[in-house]
Scaffold this motif. Structure first.
Motif, PDB file in Angstrom:
ATOM      1  N   GLU A  19      37.062  87.510 -39.713  1.00  0.00           N
ATOM      2  CA  GLU A  19      37.909  88.692 -39.878  1.00  0.00           C
ATOM      3  C   GLU A  19      37.172  89.903 -39.330  1.00  0.00           C
ATOM      4  OE1 GLU A  19      40.133  91.295 -43.403  1.00  0.00           O
ATOM      5  OE2 GLU A  19      39.095  89.414 -43.861  1.00  0.00           O
ATOM      6  N   MET A  20      37.736  90.533 -38.331  1.00  0.00           N
ATOM      7  CA  MET A  20      37.085  91.666 -37.699  1.00  0.00           C
ATOM      8  C   MET A  20      37.302  92.922 -38.537  1.00  0.00           C
ATOM      9  SD  MET A  20      35.768  90.236 -35.127  1.00  0.00           S
ATOM     10  CE  MET A  20      35.176  91.661 -34.212  1.00  0.00           C
ATOM     11  N   PRO A  21      36.237  93.659 -38.815  1.00  0.00           N
ATOM     12  CA  PRO A  21      36.382  94.886 -39.629  1.00  0.00           C
ATOM     13  C   PRO A  21      36.941  96.025 -38.787  1.00  0.00           C
ATOM     14  CG  PRO A  21      34.119  94.628 -38.918  1.00  0.00           C
ATOM     15  CD  PRO A  21      34.846  93.404 -38.430  1.00  0.00           C
ATOM     16  N   ASP A  22      37.358  97.051 -39.475  1.00  0.00           N
ATOM     17  CA  ASP A  22      37.792  98.262 -38.781  1.00  0.00           C
ATOM     18  C   ASP A  22      36.562  98.956 -38.194  1.00  0.00           C
ATOM     19  OD1 ASP A  22      40.385  97.772 -39.555  1.00  0.00           O
ATOM     20  OD2 ASP A  22      40.210  98.955 -41.399  1.00  0.00           O
ATOM     21  N   TYR A  23      36.694  99.385 -36.958  1.00  0.00           N
ATOM     22  CA  TYR A  23      35.580 100.049 -36.289  1.00  0.00           C
ATOM     23  C   TYR A  23      35.627 101.549 -36.586  1.00  0.00           C
ATOM     24  CZ  TYR A  23      34.529  95.798 -33.716  1.00  0.00           C
ATOM     25  OH  TYR A  23      34.174  94.514 -33.394  1.00  0.00           O
ATOM     26  N   ARG A  24      34.530 102.041 -37.152  1.00  0.00           N
ATOM     27  CA  ARG A  24      34.425 103.461 -37.463  1.00  0.00           C
ATOM     28  C   ARG A  24      33.046 103.950 -37.046  1.00  0.00           C
ATOM     29  NH1 ARG A  24      36.637 101.391 -42.338  1.00  0.00           N
ATOM     30  NH2 ARG A  24      38.820 101.994 -42.648  1.00  0.00           N
ATOM     31  N   VAL A  25      32.945 105.208 -36.763  1.00  0.00           N
ATOM     32  CA  VAL A  25      31.650 105.800 -36.462  1.00  0.00           C
ATOM     33  C   VAL A  25      30.832 105.860 -37.751  1.00  0.00           C
ATOM     34  CG1 VAL A  25      30.424 107.838 -35.630  1.00  0.00           C
ATOM     35  CG2 VAL A  25      32.598 107.165 -34.578  1.00  0.00           C
ATOM     36  N   PRO A  26      29.632 105.243 -37.792  1.00  0.00           N
ATOM     37  CA  PRO A  26      28.847 105.247 -39.032  1.00  0.00           C
ATOM     38  C   PRO A  26      28.332 106.639 -39.360  1.00  0.00           C
ATOM     39  CG  PRO A  26      27.553 104.347 -37.221  1.00  0.00           C
ATOM     40  CD  PRO A  26      28.937 104.533 -36.690  1.00  0.00           C
ATOM     41  N   THR A  27      28.224 106.891 -40.639  1.00  0.00           N
ATOM     42  CA  THR A  27      27.681 108.169 -41.089  1.00  0.00           C
ATOM     43  C   THR A  27      26.163 108.095 -41.126  1.00  0.00           C
ATOM     44  OG1 THR A  27      27.733 107.554 -43.424  1.00  0.00           O
ATOM     45  CG2 THR A  27      29.730 108.552 -42.510  1.00  0.00           C
ATOM     46  N   PHE A  28      25.528 109.231 -41.000  1.00  0.00           N
ATOM     47  CA  PHE A  28      24.065 109.276 -41.011  1.00  0.00           C
ATOM     48  C   PHE A  28      23.522 108.772 -42.350  1.00  0.00           C
ATOM     49  CE2 PHE A  28      20.074 111.537 -41.895  1.00  0.00           C
ATOM     50  CZ  PHE A  28      19.326 111.133 -40.789  1.00  0.00           C
ATOM     51  N   ARG A  29      24.202 109.089 -43.443  1.00  0.00           N
ATOM     52  CA  ARG A  29      23.745 108.659 -44.770  1.00  0.00           C
ATOM     53  C   ARG A  29      23.763 107.134 -44.886  1.00  0.00           C
ATOM     54  NH1 ARG A  29      26.245 107.467 -49.643  1.00  0.00           N
ATOM     55  NH2 ARG A  29      24.985 107.927 -51.522  1.00  0.00           N
ATOM     56  N   ASN A  30      24.814 106.500 -44.424  1.00  0.00           N
ATOM     57  CA  ASN A  30      24.906 105.043 -44.495  1.00  0.00           C
ATOM     58  C   ASN A  30      23.838 104.371 -43.617  1.00  0.00           C
ATOM     59  OD1 ASN A  30      27.044 105.180 -46.249  1.00  0.00           O
ATOM     60  ND2 ASN A  30      28.609 104.930 -44.660  1.00  0.00           N
ATOM     61  N   ILE A  31      23.562 104.971 -42.460  1.00  0.00           N
ATOM     62  CA  ILE A  31      22.530 104.411 -41.572  1.00  0.00           C
ATOM     63  C   ILE A  31      21.171 104.447 -42.256  1.00  0.00           C
ATOM     64  CG2 ILE A  31      21.273 104.769 -39.422  1.00  0.00           C
ATOM     65  CD1 ILE A  31      23.857 105.772 -38.175  1.00  0.00           C
ATOM     66  N   VAL A  32      20.838 105.571 -42.863  1.00  0.00           N
ATOM     67  CA  VAL A  32      19.542 105.715 -43.518  1.00  0.00           C
ATOM     68  C   VAL A  32      19.418 104.734 -44.680  1.00  0.00           C
ATOM     69  CG1 VAL A  32      18.072 107.270 -44.855  1.00  0.00           C
ATOM     70  CG2 VAL A  32      19.247 108.106 -42.815  1.00  0.00           C
ATOM     71  N   ILE A  33      20.479 104.631 -45.489  1.00  0.00           N
ATOM     72  CA  ILE A  33      20.439 103.709 -46.639  1.00  0.00           C
ATOM     73  C   ILE A  33      20.281 102.274 -46.168  1.00  0.00           C
ATOM     74  CG2 ILE A  33      21.798 102.762 -48.540  1.00  0.00           C
ATOM     75  CD1 ILE A  33      23.002 105.536 -48.945  1.00  0.00           C
ATOM     76  N   ARG A  34      21.010 101.901 -45.127  1.00  0.00           N
ATOM     77  CA  ARG A  34      20.923 100.540 -44.601  1.00  0.00           C
ATOM     78  C   ARG A  34      19.524 100.248 -44.062  1.00  0.00           C
ATOM     79  NH1 ARG A  34      24.003  95.927 -45.225  1.00  0.00           N
ATOM     80  NH2 ARG A  34      24.043  94.699 -43.302  1.00  0.00           N
ATOM     81  N   MET A  35      18.976 101.190 -43.319  1.00  0.00           N
ATOM     82  CA  MET A  35      17.623 101.011 -42.779  1.00  0.00           C
ATOM     83  C   MET A  35      16.606 100.865 -43.913  1.00  0.00           C
ATOM     84  SD  MET A  35      17.714 103.782 -39.676  1.00  0.00           S
ATOM     85  CE  MET A  35      15.933 103.776 -39.525  1.00  0.00           C
ATOM     86  N   TRP A  36      16.740 101.693 -44.935  1.00  0.00           N
ATOM     87  CA  TRP A  36      15.797 101.651 -46.052  1.00  0.00           C
ATOM     88  C   TRP A  36      15.885 100.313 -46.795  1.00  0.00           C
ATOM     89  CZ3 TRP A  36      11.631 103.385 -48.348  1.00  0.00           C
ATOM     90  CH2 TRP A  36      11.428 103.110 -49.699  1.00  0.00           C
TER      91      TRP A  36
END
Length: 251
Positions: A19-36
């Motif tokens: 199932e393909m997700p909806d494509y959205r521009v990631p937020t800076f907060r989500n990127i940082v949390i994911r990286m951490w």
């Protein structure tokens, strides 16, 4: 993969549905949390295994370290010099002098040769002999388990050039080009022939000389799968190197 699916895992063909997700521009907060989260998970779980593996390999290359090894190398080195005793002593007292650095490199090479890993490399060298590898290449392969590029530094130490050499070192290339078998049926013949070099590159291309990969497999699956993967890929790499050398040396 075909052998694994056919006889070991026995996986039947299944339809692949994603199932393909909806494509959205990631937020800076989500990127940082994911990286951490991912970075923290890797450092805590896989990183501890990598550190443990690296320490074990370092210890096997470093110990034992008897003082008589350095004393014997120093005595032989001093006896081979043609300059006066005063000039020699002055040069050896200066860590920046060429003679002092050459002596340090020879001592380091001697310690690696008599280390636990060096002794083990000489013991298992007959296993790699069909691929044309001498004991120095074998020790380089064993020491590069945490990361395959470590073989360059190991060969630099073994050939008395120090651990700071890289693949562009003219001195290392020159020594490798001149290296010959010192005993056995191939005595006097070059070690680094074209079949040996190609076989060595293929070996490293296929083998799992990466402690991080083994650690991640153990973390995600189990140590049984990690050891099985490492062993099977090493056997395949060895077989490919042997095949290349045996065919290439006859052409």
């Amino acid at each position: 993969a075909w052998v694994m699916n056919r006889w070991i895992l026995k996986i039947k063909t299944q339809p692949f549905i994603l199932e393909m997700p909806d494509y959205r521009v990631p937020t800076f907060r989500n990127i940082v949390i994911r990286m951490w989260e991912r970075g923290r998970e890797f450092v805590i779980q896989a990183g501890t295994m990598i550190l443990a593996i690296s320490v074990v390999v370092w210890a096997l290359l470093y110990f034992p370290r008897p003082a008589e090894v350095a004393n014997d190398v120093r005595a032989d080195f001093v006896a081979a010099q043609t300059i006066s005793a005063a000039e020699l002593e002055s040069a050896l007292q200066n860590p920046e002098s060429d003679l002092s650095q050459k002596l340090d490199h020879r001592i380091s090479g001697a310690y690696i040769e008599q280390s636990y890993l060096g002794r083990f490399g000489k013991t298992v060298q007959p296993v790699f002999d069909p691929a044309g590898f001498d004991w120095k290449i074998t020790v380089g392969i064993l020491s590069s388990f945490p990361a395959r590029e470590v073989i360059i530094a190991t060969l630099g130490i073994i050939y008395n050039l120090g651990a700071d050499v890289d693949q562009g070192s003219d001195d290392l290339r020159s020594i490798i080009a001149r290296e010959k078998w010192s005993d056995g049926p191939r005595k006097g013949q070059p070690i680094y022939t074209l079949p040996v070099v190609i076989g060595l590159m293929v070996f490293f291309a296929l083998c799992m000389q990466c402690g991080a990969t083994v650690a991640v497999i153990a973390k995600e699956l189990s140590w049984k799968w990690a050891l099985a993967s490492f062993t099977s890929m090493t056997v395949i790499s060895w077989a490919a190197a042997v095949l290349i050398y045996q065919i290439g040396s006859r052409l």
